[in-house]
Every structure is written in structure tokens, then in C-alpha cells.
Design a protein around this motif. Structure first.
Motif, short mmCIF file in Angstrom:
data_model
loop_
_atom_site.label_atom_id
_atom_site.label_comp_id
_atom_site.label_asym_id
_atom_site.label_seq_id
_atom_site.Cartn_x
_atom_site.Cartn_y
_atom_site.Cartn_z
N ILE A 192 5.46 -18.90 -3.32
CA ILE A 192 5.05 -19.55 -4.56
C ILE A 192 3.78 -20.35 -4.32
CG2 ILE A 192 5.68 -21.35 -6.20
CD1 ILE A 192 8.53 -20.33 -6.08
N ALA A 193 3.73 -20.99 -3.14
CA ALA A 193 2.57 -21.83 -2.86
C ALA A 193 1.28 -21.03 -2.71
CB ALA A 193 2.83 -22.64 -1.59
N GLN A 194 1.40 -19.71 -2.48
CA GLN A 194 0.18 -18.92 -2.34
C GLN A 194 -0.58 -18.84 -3.66
OE1 GLN A 194 -0.80 -17.68 0.77
NE2 GLN A 194 0.91 -19.07 1.19
N GLY A 195 0.12 -19.05 -4.73
CA GLY A 195 -0.54 -18.96 -6.02
C GLY A 195 -0.58 -17.52 -6.51
N ALA A 196 -0.81 -17.39 -7.80
CA ALA A 196 -0.77 -16.07 -8.40
C ALA A 196 -1.92 -15.21 -7.89
CB ALA A 196 -0.85 -16.19 -9.92
N GLY A 197 -1.66 -13.92 -7.79
CA GLY A 197 -2.73 -12.98 -7.51
C GLY A 197 -3.12 -12.84 -6.06
N SER A 198 -2.53 -13.67 -5.18
CA SER A 198 -2.94 -13.55 -3.79
C SER A 198 -1.81 -12.96 -2.95
CB SER A 198 -3.38 -14.90 -3.24
OG SER A 198 -2.42 -15.86 -3.53
N TRP A 199 -0.97 -12.20 -3.60
CA TRP A 199 0.14 -11.57 -2.87
C TRP A 199 0.20 -10.10 -3.21
CZ3 TRP A 199 2.61 -14.02 0.89
CH2 TRP A 199 3.72 -13.37 1.46
N PRO A 200 0.13 -9.19 -2.28
CA PRO A 200 -0.18 -9.45 -0.87
C PRO A 200 -1.63 -9.86 -0.67
CG PRO A 200 -0.10 -7.10 -1.30
CD PRO A 200 0.32 -7.77 -2.56
N PRO A 201 -1.93 -10.52 0.44
CA PRO A 201 -3.30 -10.98 0.66
C PRO A 201 -4.25 -9.79 0.70
CG PRO A 201 -1.81 -11.78 2.37
CD PRO A 201 -1.05 -10.80 1.57
N PRO A 202 -5.48 -9.99 0.29
CA PRO A 202 -6.44 -8.90 0.24
C PRO A 202 -6.54 -8.18 1.58
CG PRO A 202 -7.51 -11.04 -0.12
CD PRO A 202 -6.05 -11.27 -0.15
N GLY A 203 -6.49 -6.88 1.53
CA GLY A 203 -6.68 -6.09 2.74
C GLY A 203 -5.40 -5.80 3.50
N ALA A 204 -4.32 -6.50 3.15
CA ALA A 204 -3.09 -6.29 3.90
C ALA A 204 -2.43 -4.99 3.46
CB ALA A 204 -2.13 -7.46 3.65
N PRO A 205 -1.72 -4.34 4.37
CA PRO A 205 -1.01 -3.12 3.99
C PRO A 205 0.00 -3.43 2.89
CG PRO A 205 -0.81 -3.55 6.35
CD PRO A 205 -1.50 -4.71 5.77
N GLU A 206 0.14 -2.50 2.00
CA GLU A 206 1.03 -2.70 0.87
C GLU A 206 2.44 -2.30 1.26
OE1 GLU A 206 2.29 -3.92 -2.17
OE2 GLU A 206 0.15 -3.71 -2.62
N ILE A 207 3.39 -3.23 1.21
CA ILE A 207 4.76 -2.82 1.48
C ILE A 207 5.63 -2.87 0.24
CG2 ILE A 207 5.06 -3.17 3.97
CD1 ILE A 207 5.71 -6.01 3.47
N GLY A 208 5.16 -3.54 -0.79
CA GLY A 208 5.95 -3.65 -2.01
C GLY A 208 6.12 -2.29 -2.67
N VAL A 209 7.22 -2.17 -3.41
CA VAL A 209 7.51 -0.90 -4.07
C VAL A 209 6.51 -0.65 -5.20
CG1 VAL A 209 9.18 0.33 -5.48
CG2 VAL A 209 9.95 -0.97 -3.50
N LYS A 210 5.97 0.55 -5.20
CA LYS A 210 4.97 0.94 -6.20
C LYS A 210 5.56 2.04 -7.09
CE LYS A 210 0.88 -0.92 -5.47
NZ LYS A 210 1.55 -2.05 -4.89
N ILE A 211 4.99 2.20 -8.26
CA ILE A 211 5.38 3.35 -9.06
C ILE A 211 4.14 4.21 -9.24
CG2 ILE A 211 6.27 4.14 -11.27
CD1 ILE A 211 7.69 1.41 -11.47
N PRO A 212 4.13 5.46 -8.85
CA PRO A 212 5.19 6.13 -8.07
C PRO A 212 5.22 5.61 -6.64
CG PRO A 212 3.26 7.54 -8.21
CD PRO A 212 2.96 6.33 -9.05
N PRO A 213 6.36 5.68 -6.02
CA PRO A 213 6.50 5.13 -4.67
C PRO A 213 5.59 5.83 -3.68
CG PRO A 213 8.64 5.62 -5.62
CD PRO A 213 7.64 6.22 -6.51
N THR A 214 5.08 5.02 -2.76
CA THR A 214 4.28 5.59 -1.68
C THR A 214 5.24 6.18 -0.65
OG1 THR A 214 4.36 3.56 -0.42
CG2 THR A 214 2.56 3.80 -1.99
N PHE A 215 4.62 6.81 0.34
CA PHE A 215 5.43 7.40 1.40
C PHE A 215 6.28 6.33 2.08
CE2 PHE A 215 5.66 8.41 6.01
CZ PHE A 215 6.59 9.43 5.91
#
Ligand code: HEA
Ligand code: HEA
Ligand code: CUA
Ligand code: CU
Lengths: 288, 591, 217
Positions: C51-74
Motif C-alpha cells: 500500500i505504501a508504494q502508492g498507486a501505479g508503481s506495482w509491479p515496479p517498472p521493468g520488473a518481470p510480471e508475475i501477476g495474473v494477466k488476461i489472457p494468462p501468460t505462460f
């Protein structure tokens, strides 16, 4: 009403404390007992609540200890006298639960009212802003110049080179000046503190101000304000353990008449600060 | 009433008693484990106390002080105490006292010794886990103290180890020491948790027939509730400790704001544990003091149920007041106000307990044994310590007194004045049970008087010093102009601390001498009512030859119409004791 | 009032019926409450930090995406399947246990559980290595890396301990199986299996929480 209570409180206290409380007005060096003098506006409120609690607990303590000693003497084992067999008494139970609930809630509510005044209300608009950023083991102090405004500061921009995290583009900062470990406050004028830290947690503590506030890295607190009502020389103490030099991380603090303050401020050259390093991206401090 | 969910009969005593000295290493008997805890934590008491005396000496005669002659160092200072070492001293003093002395004494030693005996069980539910917890505890102590011998020295960030000072090696200069501290805390937590679920299981499931919950002695109630606090609070500290270790050694940045972490997160996690912890350090003391007061007043505990509910309230509320350590940390200011209220509320159950203790001695026939004197001192000192807590709980006053010696005075009054006096009371009470011999009463009383006097001389002036503006955790008060005037008081405190420390040698002498030379104790030297007094001193392996049956509450003292002034819990209601007694008891006309 | 409970003489409460838990089961449940607080501490910390990171900075820029996406990544698919595997291992365990209670050995159930546990750990390890190659580790991307690896690491450690316990249940099942063949009565004590079961289900439930906050939310 409040004043009346306060006067009465102080009166009783004066009787109780005798010489102790008269030592207040003196400079610390001559008095080793009791509180140092108080020089700030909020200090009165704090001292007042302090004395209310002192009387409350004092009276209760006398009562509790008297009863205890009385029982100890009266009910010592004597031949031929057996103890009363009693498992308790519910009426008493209710009374001595109820009264403390009442007292403690009253204390909490009154205390929080004062807390709201001191911490939650916005500081007066005409307050003199002063930024104090701690570091191992000293104080970076920043004053506004003639415009009475400090440059915009962001906690995430605080670096070694830019201790205040100022925004170089902000014109308000051009006439700011800085000192290291030296604070001068004009008397009778509200002062708004901006407190932060470069490395570990430090704390801004002046006993005569009745003021303590942690200074946490990664944040700049802007809610502390004060008004000194007496002039004098004080020591600003770092009162949060911050490493080996903690015990001597002190600063010079003087409260002076307004005119004197102005003269002092005029003598300082503006230091917009090494603001060139400032960037909008949070600066990652190198692994130190 | 008894909702025993398990047949205690299913518990089989699989273990045999090793003989001779070996039993002090491998025995699974709860009594031996209790004694292991007792001896080990008493040893740590002297280590922690020794550190206290060293740090007191530095405060009175600082080695860093600049003398009028221009020399650095007071002529009678200890030159090896430099500021970093001073910081390590109070850090480890507190860590040792809290985690290696008071907790293990109250919970490890007395918890282990008394729970099965007082509830009529043969042993703890999990004897192996029990023994393991002792060794894990010992290991944690060694790991913590190892900090003194590594490069950079022991952890020096205070027992609260606020981040980022503690979590960034460059700031604290004792990466290894700090890691060992955190590892020690983590390991110590394992021991606590093992103890906690063991105690809970034992108390819930292994009470003797007839031992309903509301017949339990308050000692057991207190330990039972404490076990819940341990169970739920300690793992949070373990999580925080693990994060600290990772921050220090693996480059994570939970607490380092320079890399996106939050210093206040550490404080929240620490105090979420820390506040329940301080009640962990006092609840068992309260329980045992209640029992001692009752035995030596020859009276039932006044308001037994109120006492139990008060402890429940303390246990529950203890989890929602942690913010009172952080009023001035800059956390959310509205939240601070809320924590201020909950903190005031938690003082109420303590008030209830205090008044009930007074009620217990009221109308008694008080026997002033060393144990009783210590228990009375416990009540008085706890009240003083509690009162200073009220000052600090008031949010505005906290702005002034936070982190001063006023707070140091507060917690030594509750911790030494409270917990340690109760521990002394308990040792004087149950020593005869543990070793079959009496402690010397004269020595006991001398020890008590000296301890009581020196304790107050040592810690009461700290209130004044704190209000005078003296900060905690400073290696040299003379560095500050405004503190120099207070130096004579500091020196006085130090002298009193030395007196206090050396008075403990009398206790030590008494303790060890009486092992051999004390008068034989017999089963029930104090004429107590609870089950441990029905068996031999010390009780044999398995405690009870026959599982006792309990017929009454824990406090049938001075029952009218009964020939003796106490009735054991396992005494069946004969015609003689029931008739006449029962009706009288039901309608006690006390007000 | 305050006298009633302690003054009543004579009546001896009798525990009625079969006990709900054995001593060991009871102890295990209490212990798991403690474990739950350990994860609550970690999860609470994560929530505060995020929460303290503030909106829009999660995940941090450039970091690999682990969150679930639609459509899901590999990677998403891998972890979804891994989650399903871990959760089904609870079912297989339960199945093994019920076979065992009915007098069988439960061997197949336990072996499947062990297998699933191992697959879970393997995939988790693969994910760690994969992320590490992409430049994400304990010390990178601020608390993004810190939280992810610490929390999955703590959980993985628990899975590993559970896995060891399940290996023991497998061994015990083998013994039981052999006795079945040789016609002897099976080992009457199921205590070890019961405790392992509690622990294993607990670890699974924790994963549901971790998966939700680390990957989904
Ligand atoms: C055994 C340990 C113990 C106990 C029991 C307590 C009990 C209490 N504590 Fe204390 N406390 C500590 C150990 C303990 N504390 C420690 C170790 C620290 C410092 C940690 C650190 O920073 O290193 C600390 C710090 C601490 C702080 C933070 C101070 C600061 O750093 O700024 C506060 C603030 O609210 C506080 C409050 C209280 C209160 C309100 C109680 C109450 O529970 C007390 C209640 C009891 C009474 C009030 C007395 C009996 C009551 C009556 C007789 C009723 C009648 C009374 C009236 C009508 C007034 N404590
Ligand atoms: C149960 C807990 C407990 C106990 C019993 C004590 C006991 C004592 N404490 Fe402690 N103390 C704490 C818990 C405790 N303390 C905590 C939590 C802190 C906070 C730390 C922090 O800020 O992080 C603290 C901090 C603290 C400070 C503040 C340091 C600072 O902030 O700079 C001081 C200063 O006076 C102090 C003094 C003492 C003294 C004199 C004793 C005396 O009671 C000790 C008496 C001595 C003995 C019982 C042993 C006798 C030994 C001998 C006679 C043998 C002598 C041997 C040798 C010298 C090798 N303590
Ligand atoms: Cu800065 Cu202490
Ligand atoms: Cu607290």
C-alpha cells in the motif's frame, strides 16, 4: 473553567511539592529536581495533563498504600484469630471496575482532545517553516529566505548530496539558507517543523519544549509545530538510538526576539543547495 | 463443566527416568525440565544483571567524559566501555533479561513445574517437545551471547532493534552481531511456541477428574492465558526477525526506505509482539502472586472469577494497544489517539486485580514469610509501575516523556518490581516442593529487605531524572549541558544498583546452601490447598501414585466449622466438612 | 455469584462420548494457530509495504510480471497449474487417509501426494530460477523481490517439511501394505498420518492466501 481547574491544580501541587515546583523558572543547571522549565505553548497543556494524572495517581497511591499497610498491620496472624472466609463481593467488584473505567476514559478523551489540537490541526499559516533532517550524527537545518517559504521537499529525493530532497526547479528554494546543527527560533512566533532523516531514525527532542518527535527516513513529517514563549539557550537532543555517535548528537538551539532572529537570518548566505542531483525517480541509496 | 476433549488416561508414560546427573540432561519429566529452566535462567539473571551494573557504572563515571582537566575519561571509569559497547550492553541486558530470564523463569521454570502438579496430571502432554524446548531455549541464549565475541560486537540497536539502524549493516556496524541477535530471537521463539502449545494442550485435556476450569488455581489460569499470548504474538516477531536477517544478509529491503521499505513496519511488527510480550512477562507473575497472597493470608482469593476475567481482558486487549509505543513515531495520528484510548482501557483489568489482591489480604491471618513479603512488594511495586504507565498512555504527556528515563523507571518497576518480586515470592514458596528443603527464613528476609530498599533507591529517582530530560540509551549523559547537573543523581542510582545486585548474592547463597542444609520440608510446609501439596517433596516421577480426584476449588482456606484452616482440593466432602461449611460459604455477608 | 463455581462440592464432571481429538491432534491444531500467525505477520507486512508504494508503481517498472494477466501468460499458466496440483495433493492425501481408515494401506494416495508435493516444489524452484534469470531476486526491485521470494520461500520451506513427513507416511504405508500381503493386522495407529494431514492441509490453505495476494491481487 479549565483555567480554574488548572489554577487549583497548581495550587495543590504547589502545596504538595513545596520548593520543588518553584525551581521551574530557574535555569536547569541549578535545579536537579523535577521538570525543567517549560517554554512552549503546548507545554502548558502537557504539563497540565501531567499534573492532573500526578494528582490522580498520587491520591490513589496514597489510598492504596494506606489500605495495604493498614491491612498488613491489622490482619497479621495472631494466635486464636482466624481469617474471614470470603470469596469476594460482587458489588465491590462492580464499583472498582466502574470507577477506573470512568476515570481512564475521561483521561483518554481529554488527552486526545489536546492531542488533536497539537497534532491534527493544521499549523497556523504564518508559521515559520524550518526543515530539520537528521543524519548520523548531526542535523541539517534549512531556513526560508525573505520569501518565508522553503523549497518543495520530497522524502524520496533525500540523498547524501541533497539532504533536504529539495526540488531544484522550485523558485521558493533559491533564497533558502542552511545551517548544520544550529537552530534559532524567533520567540512568540509559530514555527512549523519539517522533520526527516537521511539514514536511520533520529528524534527531535527538547525537554524544555516538551517536544519529542521521531524523524524517520523515507518520510518528511510536517505536522509538528510549536510556539516558544520564552527566550533562552537550549540543547537539541537526538533521542532515538541511531548508532555509536547517538549519545552526542546534539544541536544548538536558541530562542531569541524576532529582531535578533532577523539579523541572524540576514547574515546567512542563500544556499539553494546542491540540488542538481535531484531527479524525479526515487533515488536508490547505494548499499552503504 | 469440564469439557475434556481427550481422555487423559490415553496418555501413556512411555519414558523412563534416567538416573543421576544424566536426568538433568535427558529427563523428559516436567519437573526436571522446570529445574533446568530454573537454574539456567538464574544464571542468565546474573549475566544480565552484571551487564546492568556495567552500564550503570558507565552512566555514573563515563569513560568518554571530558574532565575539567581536559582529560577524556573519568578517573574511575571503565575504559573498555566505549559508546558502541555501551549500546551493546543495554541491548543485550534487556534481551537477556526479557528472553532469557523472566520469560523462562515464569513460563519455563514455574510453568513446567507447576502446571501438571497443580492440575493433577502426571506430566505435560508432550514431554519430548518439552525437553526439546529447553534445549532450543539454551541454544538461543548461546546464539545471542555469541554476539559479544564476533567482529563488530554484539547487537547494539536496543532490544527493540529499530530499523533501519538494525537492518542496514553500514548503519549499525555490527552486521554479524545483529544477525545473531535476530537469529537468537527466532530460535527463542521456537522454544516459546513449543512450550505454548504444550501448555494449552495440557491444561485443556489433562486436568484431573473434577478439576473444572473454574477450580483451577490462578497460577494455572495465568499460565494458560499467557500461553495463548505466546502462541499468537511470538510468531509475528519471528516473521519480523526473519525479515531482519534477510535485510541484513540477503539484500532484501523490507525496512530500508532507500529501497522501498518501511522503517515503521518493523515497529508495528515488533510492538504487535512487544506489547503482548510485556503482559506475558507479568500475567504469570500475577497468577503466582495471587496464590502466594492467598496461602499466606489463609484466605481464598478475593473475586476469583473477576481475577480470571481480568486476565482474559488483559490478554485480549493486549493485542490492540501496541501503538502506544509509537505515539511519536509519526504513525497515523488518528490511530495514535485510538491506541491512547485502548491503552487506558487496558489499565482497568489491572486495577481490578490490584483491588482484589487488597481484598485477599483483607480479613486475613497474614503470615509474614519471605514469600509473602515478596508478594506484597509485588503488588505495591506493580502499582507504582502501572501508575507511570498512565502518564505515558496519555498521548500529550507521551510527547514529553517518551524515550526518557521516566520510561526506564516505568518498566523496571513493572519488570523487576513486578515480575522479579513475584518470581522471588514463587521461589520462596515452591522451593520446598522442588527440593524437599526449606530456604532459610532469616536470610530470606534480609534478602527481601535489602532488595526492596535498594530497588526503590535505584529506580525511583529515575522518574525524576527522566522528567528532568534525561534520554534513554545515551552512553554519556555528561555530553549534554542540561544533564550534567543530574549527574550526582545518576551516581546515586548506580550505587543503589550495585547494592541491589550484591543483595542478590544473599539469595544465591541461601538458594544453594539450603539444597543441602535446609530444614526438611515435608509435603505441605505452607498448609496450601492445591494438589502439588498432596504429594512428596520433591514429587516422584509421574507425580501422583493415583490420579487425584478434585472436589473443590483451589482456595478453601479458613472454612468456618472445619478443624483445619485449609481443605485440600482432593479432600472428599465428608459430612464434617460439608455440613455447616457449605451453606456458610454460599452466603458470605461481606457487604 | 463469584462463589458458586468454586463452592460447589462433590460433583465430578464426566467426559461423555468419544473424544473429538487425540492429544496429539489437539496439540497440532494449537500449533497451527501459531503457524498461521507467522504467515499473518508476513502477509500483513506485505500489505503494508505494498500500500505504501502508492498507486501505479506495482509491479515496479521493468520488473518481470508475475501477476495474473488476461489472457494468462505462460508463467501464469505454470503457476495456475502448480496451484491446482498442490490443492489436489490435499485431496489425494485425504483419499489415502480414508483408505487407510477403512483398513487399507492408503499407499497410492500418499504416493500421489508426495509426487504432487515434489512437483510443486520443483515448479516453484523452476519459477525462482526463471525469475532470477530475468533479473529478479531477493535484492532487486525494492520490496517487490524481497516480498515475493521471502513469502514463497517461507511457504516452500513448509511444503518441504510437509513433504518429508509425507515420505514417512509413504514408508509407513509400505509397511502396512506388506503386512496386508502377509495377512497380519495393519498398524493400528494412524496418529502420524492424521498429524501430517493437518499440517499438509494447512500448508495448502496458506498457499491459497499467498497465491491470491502475490499473483492475483
Ligand atoms: C511487565 C511489563 C509491563 C507492564 C505490566 C506494563 C503495563 C503498562 N504499560 Fe508499559 N512498558 C513496559 C512493560 C510493561 N508495561 C516496557 C518494557 C516498556 C518499554 C519498552 C521499550 O520501549 O523498551 C513499556 C512502555 C510503555 C509505554 C510506551 C512508553 C514510550 O515509549 O513512550 C506505554 C505507553 O502507553 C506503557 C503503558 C503501560 C500501561 C498503561 C500499563 C498498564 O497495564 C498498567 C496498569 C496498572 C495500573 C494503572 C496500576 C493499578 C491500578 C489501580 C490501583 C487502579 C486505580 C488507578 C487509577 C484510578 C489511576 N508502557
Ligand atoms: C526483566 C527485565 C529487566 C531487569 C530485571 C532489569 C534489571 C536492571 N536494569 Fe534494566 N532494562 C530492561 C529490563 C530489565 N532490567 C529493558 C527491557 C531495558 C531497555 C533496554 C533498551 O533500551 O533497549 C533496560 C534498560 C536499562 C537501563 C537503561 C539503559 C539505557 O537506556 O541507556 C538501565 C540503566 O540504569 C538499566 C538498569 C538495570 C539495573 C540496575 C537492573 C538491576 O535490577 C540489576 C540487578 C543485578 C542483578 C540482579 C545481578 C547481580 C549480579 C551480580 C552481583 C554479579 C556481578 C557480576 C559481574 C559484574 C560480572 N536497565
Ligand atoms: Cu541521532 Cu540518535
Ligand atoms: Cu506496551
Amino acid at each position: 473553567m479549565l483555567n480554574l481547574i488548572r489554577h487549583r491544580t497548581l495550587f495543590f501541587l504547589g502545596m504538595g511539592m513545596g520548593l520543588l515546583s518553584t525551581a521551574h523558572a530557574e535555569i536547569r543547571q541549578t535545579s536537579v529536581w523535577w521538570l525543567p522549565r517549560n517554554v512552549t505553548m503546548f507545554g502548558h497543556e502537557i504539563d497540565f495533563i501531567f499534573y492532573v494524572i500526578l494528582i490522580l495517581t498520587g491520591v490513589t497511591a496514597v489510598a492504596v498504600f494506606s489500605v495495604m499497610i493498614y491491612f498488613i498491620v491489622k490482619y497479621r496472624a495472631r494466635p486464636g484469630v482466624t481469617a474471614v472466609h470470603s470469596h469476594g463481593n460482587n458489588t465491590l467488584e462492580v464499583i472498582w471496575t466502574g470507577i477506573p473505567v470512568f476515570i481512564f476514559l475521561a483521561l483518554a478523551i481529554y488527552g486526545n482532545e489536546q492531542w488533536t489540537q497539537m497534532r491534527l490541526k493544521t499549523p497556523p499559516a504564518d508559521a515559520l517553516p524550518v526543515a530539520v533532517i537528521g543524519e548520523q550524527f548531526g542535523w541539517n537545518v534549512r531556513y526560508p529566505g525573505a520569501d518565508g517559504k522553503l523549497a518543495k521537499m520530497t522524502a524520496s529525493s533525500v540523498t547524501k548530496e541533497n539532504p533536504f530532497g529539495v526540488d531544484a526547479a522550485d523558485p521558493a528554494g533559491l533564497d533558502d539558507f542552511t545551517t548544520y546543527g544550529e537552530l534559532v527560533f524567533p520567540v512568540d512566533r509559530p514555527i512549523r517543523l519539517y522533520l526527516g532523516s537521511k539514514d536511520v531514525i533520529h528524534a527531535f527532542y527538547v525537554p524544555e519544549f516538551r517536544l519529542y518527535q521521531d524523524m524517520v527516513p523515507g518520510r518528511i513529517y510536517d505536522f509538528v509545530w510549536l510556539k516558544a514563549e520564552q527566550t533562552g539557550q537550549f540543547q537539541l537532543a537526538c533521542n532515538q538510538l541511531c548508532g555509536q555517535g547517538h549519545y552526542k548528537m546534539f544541536g544548538k538551539l536558541s530562542v531569541v526576539p524576532q529582531g535578533e532572529y532577523e539579523t541572524w537570518a540576514k547574515g546567512k548566505a542563500p544556499q539553494p543547495t546542491a540540488a542538481k542531483e535531484t531527479s524525479t525517480v526515487p533515488v536508490v541509496m547505494a548499499d552503504r | 463443566m469440564s469439557t475434556a476433549t481427550v481422555h487423559s488416561a490415553t496418555h501413556v508414560h512411555g519414558h523412563e527416568e534416567p538416573s543421576g546427573w544424566k536426568k538433568y540432561l535427558w529427563s523428559l519429566d516436567h519437573k526436571i525440565i522446570g529445574l533446568q529452566y530454573l537454574f539456567t535462567s538464574l544464571a542468565f539473571l546474573f549475566i544480565g544483571g552484571g551487564m546492568a551494573l556495567l552500564l550503570r557504572w558507565q552512566l555514573a563515571y563515563p569513560s568518554t567524559q571530558v574532565m575539567p582537566s581536559g582529560d577524556v575519561g573519568n578517573p574511575i571509569s571503565l575504559p573498555f566501555i566505549n559508546p558502541q559497547f555501551y549500546n551493546a550492553l543495554f541491548t543485550m541486558h534487556a534481551t537477556v533479561m526479557v528472553f532469557l530470564v523472566v520469560m523462562p523463569l515464569l513460563i519455563g521454570a514455574f510453568g513446567n513445574y507447576l502446571i501438571p502438579l497443580k492440575i493433577g496430571a502426571g506430566d505435560m502432554a508432550f514431554p519430548l517437545v518439552n525437553e526439546l524446548s529447553y534445549w532450543v531455549y539454551l541454544l538461543s541464549g548461546l546464539v545471542m551471547l555469541a554476539g559479544f565475541f564476533v567482529a563488530g560486537g554484539a547487537a547494539a540497536g536496543g532490544w527493540t532493534s529499530y530499523a533501519p539502524l538494525s537492518s542496514v549493516a553500514a548503519y549499525n556496524g555490527t552486521k554479524l552481531g545483529q544477525t545473531l541477535w535476530a537469529a537468537g530471537i527466532f530460535i527463542n521463539g521456537l522454544a516459546s511456541i513449543m512450550g505454548a502449545f504444550n501448555y494449552i494442550t495440557t491444561v485443556v485435556n489433562m486436568r484431573a477428574p473434577g478439576m473444572g476450569f473454574f477450580r483451577l488455581p490462578l497460577t494455572i489460569w495465568a499460565l494458560f492465558i499467557t500461553a495463548f499470548l505466546l502462541l499468537l504474538a511470538v510468531p509475528v516477531l519471528s516473521a519480523a526477525g526473519a525479515m531482519l536477517i534477510l535485510d541484513l544478509n540477503f539484500g532484501t529491503s523490507f525496512f530500508n526506505p532507500a529501497k522501498g521499505g518501511q522503517p515503521l513496519l518493523w515497529q508495528h511488527l515488533f510492538w504487535f509482539f512487544g506489547h503482548p510480550e510485556v503482559y506475558i512477562l507479568i500475567l504469570p507473575a500475577m497468577g503466582m502472586a495471587s496464590d502466594v497472597l492467598s496461602i499466606f493470608s489463609r484466605k481464598p482469593v478475593f473475586g476469583y472469577k473477576a481475577m480470571v476475567f481480568a486476565m482474559f481482558a488483559i490478554g485480549f486487549l493486549g493485542f490492540i494497544v501496541w501503538g502506544h509505543h509509537m505515539f511519536v513515531s509519526g504513525m497515523n495520528l488518528v490511530l495514535s489517539a485510538a491506541f491512547g484510548v485502548s491503552t487506558m482501557v487496558i489499565a482497568v483489568p489491572s486495577a481490578i486485580k490490584t483491588f482484589n489482591w487488597l481484598g485477599t489480604i483483607w480479613g486475613g491471618s497474614i503470615r509474614f514469610t519471605s514469600a509473602m513479603l515478596n508478594a506484597l512488594a509485588f503488588v505495591a511495586m506493580f502499582v507504582i509501575g502501572g501508575f507511570s504507565g498512565i502518564f505515558m498512555a496519555s498521548t500529550p504527556v507521551n510527547i514529553f516523556v517518551h524515550h526518557t528515563y521516566f520510561i526506564v523507571a516505568h518498566f523496571h518497576y513493572v519488570l523487576f518490581g513486578g515480575s522479579i518480586f513475584a518470581i522471588f515470592a514463587s521461589i520462596y514458596t515452591w522451593y520446598p516442593k522442588m527440593f524437599g528443603r526449606m530456604l532459610d527464613e532469616t536470610l530470606g528476609k534480609i534478602h527481601f529487605v535489602l532488595t526492596f530498599v535498594f530497588f526503590n533507591l535505584c529506580f525511583f529517582p529515575m522518574h525524576n531524572v527522566g522528567l528532568g530530560g534525561m534520554m534513554r540509551r545515551i552512553a554519556d549523559p555528561t555530553a549534554y549541558e542540561h544533564l550534567r547537573a543530574l549527574q550526582p543523581i545518576n551516581q546515586f542510582i548506580t550505587l543503589a544498583a550495585i547494592g541491589l545486585g550484591f543483595s542478590q548474592l544473599i539469595f544465591l547463597w541461601n538458594f544453594f546452601r539450603s539444597l543441602k542444609h535446609g530444614a526438611p520440608a515435608g509435603n505441605n510446609p505452607w498448609e496450601g490447598t492445591t494438589l502439588e501439596w498432596t504429594v512428596a517433596s520433591p514429587p516422584g516421577h509421574g507425580n501422583f501414585a493415583v490420579t487425584p480426584t478434585v472436589y473443590r476449588g483451589a482456595y478453601d482456606y479458613s472454612v468456618p466449622g472445619h478443624p483445619r484452616d485449609f481443605i485440600m482440593q482432593n479432600e472428599p466432602p465428608t459430612s464434617e466438612s460439608v455440613h455447616g461449611a457449605a451453606p456458610a460459604r454460599r452466603s458470605v455477608p461481606t457487604g | 455469584m463469584s462463589t458458586s463455581a468454586i463452592a460447589t462440592h462433590g460433583e465430578i464432571p464426566v467426559s461423555t462420548g468419544r473424544p473429538r481429538f487425540t492429544l496429539a491432534q489437539f496439540g497440532m491444531l494449537v500449533f497451527l494457530a501459531s503457524e498461521a500467525m507467522l504467515f499473518a505477520g508476513l502477509i500483513g507486512g506485505y500489505i503494508v509495504l505494498r500500500i505504501a508504494q502508492g498507486a501505479g508503481s506495482w509491479p515496479p517498472p521493468g520488473a518481470p510480471e508475475i501477476g495474473v494477466k488476461i489472457p494468462p501468460t505462460f508463467l501464469n499458466w505454470v503457476m495456475i497449474i502448480n496451484t491446482v496440483i498442490l490443492l489436489s495433493s490435499s485431496l489425494t492425501y485425504h483419499w489415502g487417509e480414508s483408505r487407510m481408515r477403512k483398513g487399507g494401506s492408503g499407499l497410492i494416495g500418499y504416493v500421489l501426494t508426495a509426487l504432487f508435493g515434489l512437483i510443486f516444489l520443483g515448479v516453484q524452484g523452476w519459477e525462482w530460477m526463471h525469475l532470477k534469470e530475468e533479473g529478479m531476486w531477493f535484492n532487486s526491485y525494492g520490496i517487490y523481490g524481497s516480498c515475493f521470494f521471502t513469502m514463497t520461500g517461507f511457504h516452500g520451506l513448509h511444503v518441504f517439511l510437509g513433504f518429508l513427513a509425507i515420505l514417512v507416511t509413504v514408508a509407513r504405508a509400505v509397511l502396512r501394505q506388506m503386512k496386508l500381503f502377509s495377512g497380519q493386522a495393519p498398524n493400528p495407529s494412524h496418529a502420524f498420518e492424521e498429524l501430517t494431514g493437518y499440517y499438509w492441509h494447512f500448508v495448502d490453505v496458506v498457499w491459497i492466501f499467498l497465491y491470491s495476494i502475490l499473483y492475483v491481487l
